[in-house]
Design a protein around this motif. Sequence first.
Motif, PDB file in Angstrom:
ATOM      1  N   MET A   1      27.352  98.028  24.237  1.00  0.00           N
ATOM      2  CA  MET A   1      26.638  98.236  25.496  1.00  0.00           C
ATOM      3  C   MET A   1      26.501  99.732  25.766  1.00  0.00           C
ATOM      4  SD  MET A   1      26.102  95.156  26.791  1.00  0.00           S
ATOM      5  CE  MET A   1      25.833  95.393  28.549  1.00  0.00           C
ATOM      6  N   LEU A   2      25.375 100.114  26.350  1.00  0.00           N
ATOM      7  CA  LEU A   2      25.149 101.491  26.763  1.00  0.00           C
ATOM      8  C   LEU A   2      25.112 101.548  28.278  1.00  0.00           C
ATOM      9  CD1 LEU A   2      24.419 104.476  26.420  1.00  0.00           C
ATOM     10  CD2 LEU A   2      22.027 103.779  26.146  1.00  0.00           C
ATOM     11  N   GLU A   3      25.972 102.373  28.859  1.00  0.00           N
ATOM     12  CA  GLU A   3      25.988 102.574  30.303  1.00  0.00           C
ATOM     13  C   GLU A   3      25.748 104.051  30.582  1.00  0.00           C
ATOM     14  OE1 GLU A   3      28.996 101.703  34.072  1.00  0.00           O
ATOM     15  OE2 GLU A   3      29.014 100.418  32.290  1.00  0.00           O
ATOM     16  N   VAL A   4      24.811 104.345  31.482  1.00  0.00           N
ATOM     17  CA  VAL A   4      24.443 105.726  31.801  1.00  0.00           C
ATOM     18  C   VAL A   4      25.016 106.101  33.158  1.00  0.00           C
ATOM     19  CG1 VAL A   4      22.561 107.373  32.081  1.00  0.00           C
ATOM     20  CG2 VAL A   4      22.310 105.461  30.470  1.00  0.00           C
ATOM     21  N   LEU A   5      25.783 107.193  33.193  1.00  0.00           N
ATOM     22  CA  LEU A   5      26.386 107.680  34.427  1.00  0.00           C
ATOM     23  C   LEU A   5      25.765 109.014  34.809  1.00  0.00           C
ATOM     24  CD1 LEU A   5      30.155 107.013  33.561  1.00  0.00           C
ATOM     25  CD2 LEU A   5      28.506 105.435  34.611  1.00  0.00           C
ATOM     26  N   ASP A   6      25.329 109.133  36.059  1.00  0.00           N
ATOM     27  CA  ASP A   6      24.785 110.390  36.585  1.00  0.00           C
ATOM     28  C   ASP A   6      23.688 110.978  35.692  1.00  0.00           C
ATOM     29  OD1 ASP A   6      26.425 111.288  39.098  1.00  0.00           O
ATOM     30  OD2 ASP A   6      27.889 110.482  37.691  1.00  0.00           O
ATOM     31  N   LYS A   7      22.954 110.109  35.038  1.00  0.00           N
ATOM     32  CA  LYS A   7      21.754 110.445  34.254  1.00  0.00           C
ATOM     33  C   LYS A   7      22.031 111.243  32.978  1.00  0.00           C
ATOM     34  CE  LYS A   7      18.661 110.429  38.260  1.00  0.00           C
ATOM     35  NZ  LYS A   7      17.655 111.205  39.038  1.00  0.00           N
ATOM     36  N   LYS A   8      23.235 111.780  32.802  1.00  0.00           N
ATOM     37  CA  LYS A   8      23.457 112.654  31.645  1.00  0.00           C
ATOM     38  C   LYS A   8      24.677 112.266  30.813  1.00  0.00           C
ATOM     39  CE  LYS A   8      26.219 116.215  33.985  1.00  0.00           C
ATOM     40  NZ  LYS A   8      26.289 117.642  34.352  1.00  0.00           N
ATOM     41  N   ILE A   9      25.396 111.222  31.231  1.00  0.00           N
ATOM     42  CA  ILE A   9      26.574 110.783  30.498  1.00  0.00           C
ATOM     43  C   ILE A   9      26.329 109.374  29.969  1.00  0.00           C
ATOM     44  CG2 ILE A   9      29.043 110.296  30.632  1.00  0.00           C
ATOM     45  CD1 ILE A   9      29.180 112.434  32.838  1.00  0.00           C
ATOM     46  N   LEU A  10      26.294 109.249  28.653  1.00  0.00           N
ATOM     47  CA  LEU A  10      26.018 107.973  28.005  1.00  0.00           C
ATOM     48  C   LEU A  10      27.329 107.407  27.475  1.00  0.00           C
ATOM     49  CD1 LEU A  10      22.935 109.114  25.861  1.00  0.00           C
ATOM     50  CD2 LEU A  10      22.955 108.351  28.248  1.00  0.00           C
ATOM     51  N   TRP A  13      30.218 101.366  25.080  1.00  0.00           N
ATOM     52  CA  TRP A  13      31.409 100.527  25.076  1.00  0.00           C
ATOM     53  C   TRP A  13      31.052  99.179  24.451  1.00  0.00           C
ATOM     54  CZ3 TRP A  13      31.561  95.963  28.024  1.00  0.00           C
ATOM     55  CH2 TRP A  13      30.568  95.834  28.996  1.00  0.00           C
ATOM     56  N   PHE A  14      32.072  98.493  23.958  1.00  0.00           N
ATOM     57  CA  PHE A  14      31.809  97.372  23.062  1.00  0.00           C
ATOM     58  C   PHE A  14      32.562  96.123  23.504  1.00  0.00           C
ATOM     59  CE2 PHE A  14      31.518 101.435  20.943  1.00  0.00           C
ATOM     60  CZ  PHE A  14      30.256 101.379  20.374  1.00  0.00           C
ATOM     61  N   GLU A  15      31.857  95.001  23.477  1.00  0.00           N
ATOM     62  CA  GLU A  15      32.450  93.747  23.932  1.00  0.00           C
ATOM     63  C   GLU A  15      33.531  93.237  22.981  1.00  0.00           C
ATOM     64  OE1 GLU A  15      29.213  91.114  24.702  1.00  0.00           O
ATOM     65  OE2 GLU A  15      28.680  92.097  26.586  1.00  0.00           O
ATOM     66  N   ASN A  16      33.575  93.775  21.756  1.00  0.00           N
ATOM     67  CA  ASN A  16      34.665  93.419  20.849  1.00  0.00           C
ATOM     68  C   ASN A  16      35.859  94.367  21.015  1.00  0.00           C
ATOM     69  OD1 ASN A  16      33.754  95.783  19.656  1.00  0.00           O
ATOM     70  ND2 ASN A  16      33.743  94.965  17.576  1.00  0.00           N
ATOM     71  N   PHE A  17      35.773  95.221  22.039  1.00  0.00           N
ATOM     72  CA  PHE A  17      36.852  96.140  22.418  1.00  0.00           C
ATOM     73  C   PHE A  17      37.155  97.193  21.362  1.00  0.00           C
ATOM     74  CE2 PHE A  17      37.507  92.333  24.985  1.00  0.00           C
ATOM     75  CZ  PHE A  17      37.479  92.894  26.258  1.00  0.00           C
ATOM     76  N   ALA A  18      36.150  97.548  20.578  1.00  0.00           N
ATOM     77  CA  ALA A  18      36.260  98.735  19.733  1.00  0.00           C
ATOM     78  C   ALA A  18      36.360  99.959  20.654  1.00  0.00           C
ATOM     79  CB  ALA A  18      35.045  98.846  18.823  1.00  0.00           C
ATOM     80  N   SER A  19      36.764 101.086  20.105  1.00  0.00           N
ATOM     81  CA  SER A  19      36.951 102.286  20.926  1.00  0.00           C
ATOM     82  C   SER A  19      35.620 102.785  21.473  1.00  0.00           C
ATOM     83  CB  SER A  19      37.629 103.384  20.107  1.00  0.00           C
ATOM     84  OG  SER A  19      36.851 103.707  18.970  1.00  0.00           O
ATOM     85  N   ASN A  20      35.667 103.280  22.699  1.00  0.00           N
ATOM     86  CA  ASN A  20      34.464 103.778  23.364  1.00  0.00           C
ATOM     87  C   ASN A  20      34.086 105.167  22.864  1.00  0.00           C
ATOM     88  OD1 ASN A  20      34.489 101.439  24.868  1.00  0.00           O
ATOM     89  ND2 ASN A  20      35.424 102.378  26.669  1.00  0.00           N
ATOM     90  N   ILE A  21      32.792 105.439  22.907  1.00  0.00           N
ATOM     91  CA  ILE A  21      32.266 106.757  22.568  1.00  0.00           C
ATOM     92  C   ILE A  21      31.429 107.245  23.743  1.00  0.00           C
ATOM     93  CG2 ILE A  21      30.770 108.079  21.016  1.00  0.00           C
ATOM     94  CD1 ILE A  21      31.446 106.061  18.829  1.00  0.00           C
ATOM     95  N   THR A  22      31.686 108.454  24.192  1.00  0.00           N
ATOM     96  CA  THR A  22      30.960 109.028  25.323  1.00  0.00           C
ATOM     97  C   THR A  22      30.128 110.212  24.863  1.00  0.00           C
ATOM     98  OG1 THR A  22      32.753 108.385  26.821  1.00  0.00           O
ATOM     99  CG2 THR A  22      31.194 110.034  27.630  1.00  0.00           C
TER     100      THR A  22
END
Length: 245
Positions: A1-10, A13-22
Amino acid sequence: MLEVLDKKILVFWFENFASNITAIELNEEVVLIDSSLYPEKLKKIIELVQIRTKKPVKKIFLTHHHPDHSFGAIFHGGLEIILSEKTLIKLFEYEKNVLNKISKESEYDFSELQGKLSKCKFNVFRNDNMNTSSKTIISGINLGGHTEDSTIYKIYPENILISGDLIVSGVHSEINEANIDNWIKILSELENQNIKKIIPGHGKPGGIELIKNQLEYLKIFKENGNEEIIKIYKNYKYPELLLNF
């Protein structure tokens, strides 16, 4: 999944609970915080980020040494890696038998980690680090807790916390190297800070409730042990690579 915060932070995160990448979009580039276990997966995310932002990705910050947060960047080989001195030391301490075990579990050959490390471009800091670009500040501080080298990053002025595995969401914590008392102390202090959003090491981003949930989890573990954790958190999953060495 891709979630965008404050327009500049992507946030990937993953539903299989792999590590997140920002990914954090700055004026002339995009920087990443943490990588996947797999270099091919990191490469695809970099390509998506560059297509979306039209900006290059040349740097990555690491929160700690665990393979699912660091090996993707190391084996990718094309990024400047910004990390604490403790994290770098931990990476060089991986023994061959451990790397062979990780390779077997992940079905990817990580046995030549030391050779890959010798070819990486590192930017090493001791206890804290600050990077600025226009109005964005990325502040990192090595706190320990989850692991001796656990580092958090805060993004200002948005007040966004990238916690690494000090905080996870909907997934069991890796506690083999943990200092539980220090971990609880760190989270108690973070709970009182002005944090708008939390990007955990695994699972969906959230608010201050993620700290409260993590604190409760650790206190139950400290008082009652792992059997009680499994009983109470029966819906929790395990991360992509749970290390038991």
